[in-house]
Design an enzyme around this catalytic site. Structure first.
Site, PDB file in Angstrom:
ATOM      1  N   GLY A 312      45.775   4.117 -52.678  1.00 40.09           N
ATOM      2  CA  GLY A 312      45.791   5.560 -52.496  1.00 40.09           C
ATOM      3  C   GLY A 312      45.248   5.972 -51.146  1.00 40.09           C
ATOM      4  N   SER A 313      44.580   7.107 -51.119  1.00 38.97           N
ATOM      5  CA  SER A 313      44.172   7.705 -49.844  1.00 38.97           C
ATOM      6  C   SER A 313      43.096   6.924 -49.120  1.00 38.97           C
ATOM      7  CB  SER A 313      43.694   9.140 -50.084  1.00 38.97           C
ATOM      8  OG  SER A 313      44.767   9.941 -50.540  1.00 38.97           O
ATOM      9  N   THR A 314      42.446   5.960 -49.763  1.00 39.36           N
ATOM     10  CA  THR A 314      41.487   5.136 -49.016  1.00 39.36           C
ATOM     11  C   THR A 314      42.192   4.380 -47.891  1.00 39.36           C
ATOM     12  OG1 THR A 314      41.761   3.288 -50.565  1.00 39.36           O
ATOM     13  CG2 THR A 314      39.984   4.852 -51.019  1.00 39.36           C
ATOM     14  N   PHE A 315      43.494   4.127 -48.045  1.00 37.94           N
ATOM     15  CA  PHE A 315      44.257   3.404 -47.026  1.00 37.94           C
ATOM     16  C   PHE A 315      44.543   4.270 -45.802  1.00 37.94           C
ATOM     17  CE2 PHE A 315      46.969  -0.622 -47.253  1.00 37.94           C
ATOM     18  CZ  PHE A 315      45.880  -1.392 -47.607  1.00 37.94           C
ATOM     19  N   LYS A 316      44.301   5.567 -45.899  1.00 42.97           N
ATOM     20  CA  LYS A 316      44.517   6.418 -44.738  1.00 42.97           C
ATOM     21  C   LYS A 316      43.546   6.077 -43.613  1.00 42.97           C
ATOM     22  CE  LYS A 316      46.385  10.094 -47.614  1.00 42.97           C
ATOM     23  NZ  LYS A 316      46.134  11.369 -48.313  1.00 42.97           N
TER      24      LYS A 316
END
Length: 654
Positions: A312-316
């Protein structure tokens, strides 16, 4: 003269009995046999005298020694006993399987000697009666099982693997023929559930079956008496477990995970997976609910190293670091997040989006899927995949556990534009939590990717690694991560004085058919502290949280995972010797601060400015403001067509 008759016992006249009359001085002849007999008698007499003398000397010495030991020097026996103990060969007291400790020497696993009870069923005359008598003194045994073991034609059957001295005496007092005792060993785990998945356990014969026990099985068996020192800290383990378990309970989740890592050495200071099990009572682990083979119900499943999830957004964070390092965006550049991205019949959209152009700080603070997808697309599929592989997201991590998983990542020939778009915001790729925290550690530690390890390293040891981003990019990313906690979705994890920075991430789970599951999500937070000089990275995840009244109907990472990260930080930082920077808090925060938008003049006419400064920009660390022309080049092209987004490729709806 009258003659008298001779006495009755007188010899007959003229006859001798027993000797020959001889004149005085006459020679006596002795036969040869007689001489031999007499010589033998003389030798025997000499030997007896010699033996008697020897025994007299020996008993005299013993008597003298006893007199000295009891009367003259009564303390001598104590010194002698001490000498005997000191000179006892070590082989007589060989330790069992090597002990396992945490980084501070706290015992995690140790082998202790025990007494086992076994039977020869052929010698048991009355199995049922013997079983009843055994159960009467060992109530923990099952009567039917003991009866079955005492019956049959076998010659060996274990009855109890570990007896206390009192239990051994009770069994011995029964006087049942066919029961025997033997000395054995038992693996003890004093910390119970702490580090259960990491330690793994052993079988009844003392062989490692999982975890560190299995990975280092040969070392633990052969290097007797030598402890295996892990990088874990039991205190951190307990804090992680309590914080994750609290969120699982509050949000009715099915499980969770927590990891804490030293960003400079790669040492894993804490790692938990829930649900877990008690290594002190391994038999209870087998009695799990139906569907135990499913990840959600199996307590032996390690979510931290085996569970693969869309991050999810942790990969941003990785997407932003990649774009900054490759130069496709600068800190004041940005992308259009005003319109959904449509691919075939599917749509990429933002959750509660701003519907406008966003600068890079806003992209992370507001967690924009659209802008992150555009940012990854600007890098391109080839370089995007190369960066992911360089960050360790394409292979299994070399940690000291047999239970590790390979990430689910598209192969080079299958990595297309749509993969770059979705992976840019953390979908379309599945990795373990350990992969995420390892990559983020490299982002904040100056750009060096170091392999994670469960082995304690010597203090001050320099650990080699691979440079994956520049120090300048790492410095900028730290400030952006701090901004997410002060102004973005991670605010609930902030702890005054410790300057936590990170990123939340909420991702839908994928079902067996490859489709996203409705209302089933992973809520995670990954970050590091303190951001001015990062020492530890922290990851917290809750599996399938459900909304509750306190969260106002939300179950996203900002409500679920970020508060757990703050709870862990608040508890473990003092334990690790880190005092809050309260006196210099304003100074440190000013050095880390970054405005959400760059300062820009108003647009001509009546049109509102595209981006008003949230506050005056303080001096920035590690980032140089781009020239005006470069900044305009990053402005949105609202009339331009979306680049390479219209292929008929299936992507899960958001």
């Amino acid at each position: 003269m009258p003659s008298f008759p001779p006495p009755p016992d007188a010899p007959p006249a003229g006859r001798t009995i027993g000797h020959t009359a001889a004149a005085p001085g006459a020679l006596v002849r002795v036969s040869q046999p007689e001489l031999v007999r007499r010589a033998a008698l003389e030798r025997t007499r000499s030997r007896l005298l010699l033996a008697a003398g020897g025994f007299a000397v020996l008993f005299g010495a013993v008597a003298a020694r006893l007199a000295d030991a009891t009367l003259i020097s009564p303390v001598a026996p104590v010194r002698l006993a001490a000498m005997v103990r000191q000179n006892t060969p070590p082989a007589e007291h060989l330790p069992g399987r090597g002990a396992i400790t945490d980084r501070n020497g706290e015992l995690l696993a140790v082998t202790l000697p025990i007494t086992a009870l076994y039977a020869n069923p052929r010698e048991i005359q009355d199995p049922a009666g013997a079983a009843r008598r055994l159960v009467s003194v060992l109530p923990q045994l099952n009567l039917e099982a003991v009866t079955a073991r005492l019956s049959g034609e076998r010659q060996f059957a274990y009855i109890a693997r570990a007896l206390t001295p009192r239990e051994q005496q009770s069994v011995n007092s029964l006087g049942i023929p066919g029961l025997y005792f033997e000395q054995a060993e038992r693996r003890i785990y004093p910390q119970g559930r702490a580090a259960a998945h990491i330690l793994g356990g052993v079988d009844v014969d003392g062989n490692g079956t999982a975890g560190v026990e299995r990975f280092h099985d040969e070392r633990l068996r052969t290097r007797r008496g030598e402890d295996l020192r892990l990088s874990l800290d039991v205190r951190v383990q307990l804090a992680l477990r309590d914080a994750v378990q609290q969120q699982i309970t509050d949000f009715n989740g099915i499980g969770g995970a927590g990891i804490m890592m030293d960003v400079q050495t790669g040492e894993i200071v804490g790692m938990v997976s829930l649900p877990d099990f008690d290594l002190a009572e391994p038999a209870r682990v087998e009695a799990v609910a139906p569907g135990a083979n499913e990840q959600g119900n199996n307590p032996r499943f390690n979510r931290a190293t085996v569970g693969v999830y869309e991050p999810g957004s942790t990969f941003k964070l990785l997407t932003a670091a990649m774009a900054l390092d490759l130069g496709t965006v600068n800190v004041w550049g940005g992308y259009d997040a005003s319109r959904p991205i449509r691919v075939g019949r599917f749509t990429i959209n933002d959750y509660r989006g701003k519907n406008r152009w966003l600068a890079l700080p806003e992209i992370l603070a507001y967690s924009s899927n659209l802008a992150s997808a555009h940012m990854a697309a600007a890098v391109g599929p080839t370089r995007h995949r190369e960066f992911m592989v360089r960050m360790g997201m394409g292979s299994r991590l070399s940690v000291e556990l047999p239970e590790t998983a390979v990430p689910l990542i598209p192969r080079p020939q299958h990595w297309r534009d749509i993969n770059t778009l979705t992976i840019g915001f953390g979908h379309g790729i599945s990795v373990t939590p350990l992969h995420v925290i390892t990559g983020v550690s490299a982002i904040v530690n100056g750009g060096i990717l170091r392999p994670p390890t469960l082995m304690a390293r010597p203090h001050g040891e320099v650990v080699d690694g691979t440079r994956v981003i520049s120090e300048r990019t790492s410095d900028t990313m730290r400030r952006l991560m701090r901004l997410v906690v002060t102004e973005g979705s991670g605010r609930s994890g902030d702890v005054p004085g410790y300057f936590l920075g990170g990123k939340t991430g909420t991702a839908q789970k994928i079902g067996p058919n490859g489709r996203y599951l409705e209302n089933k999500r992973i809520a995670a937070f990954v970050g590091a502290f303190p951001m001015q000089a990062p020492r530890y990275a922290l990851y917290v995840m809750v599996d399938e949280p459900k909304p509750n009244a306190r969260s106002h109907g939300f179950a996203t990472a900002g409500w679920v995972a970020a508060p757990a990260a703050g709870a862990v930080l608040r508890r473990v930082a003092p334990i690790l010797g880190m005092a809050p920077e309260t006196e210099r808090a304003a100074e440190i925060q000013a050095a880390l601060a970054m405005p959400m938008q760059p300062g820009r003049p108003r647009a001509p006419g009546n049109a509102p400015a595209r981006a008003e400064p949230a506050r005056s920009a303080p001096p920035r660390v590690g980032a140089v403001a781009p020239p005006a022309s470069q900044d305009r080049a990053q402005a949105p092209r609202r009339n331009a067509s979306e680049p390479a987004l219209l292929r008929e490729v299936s992507i899960a709806p958001r």
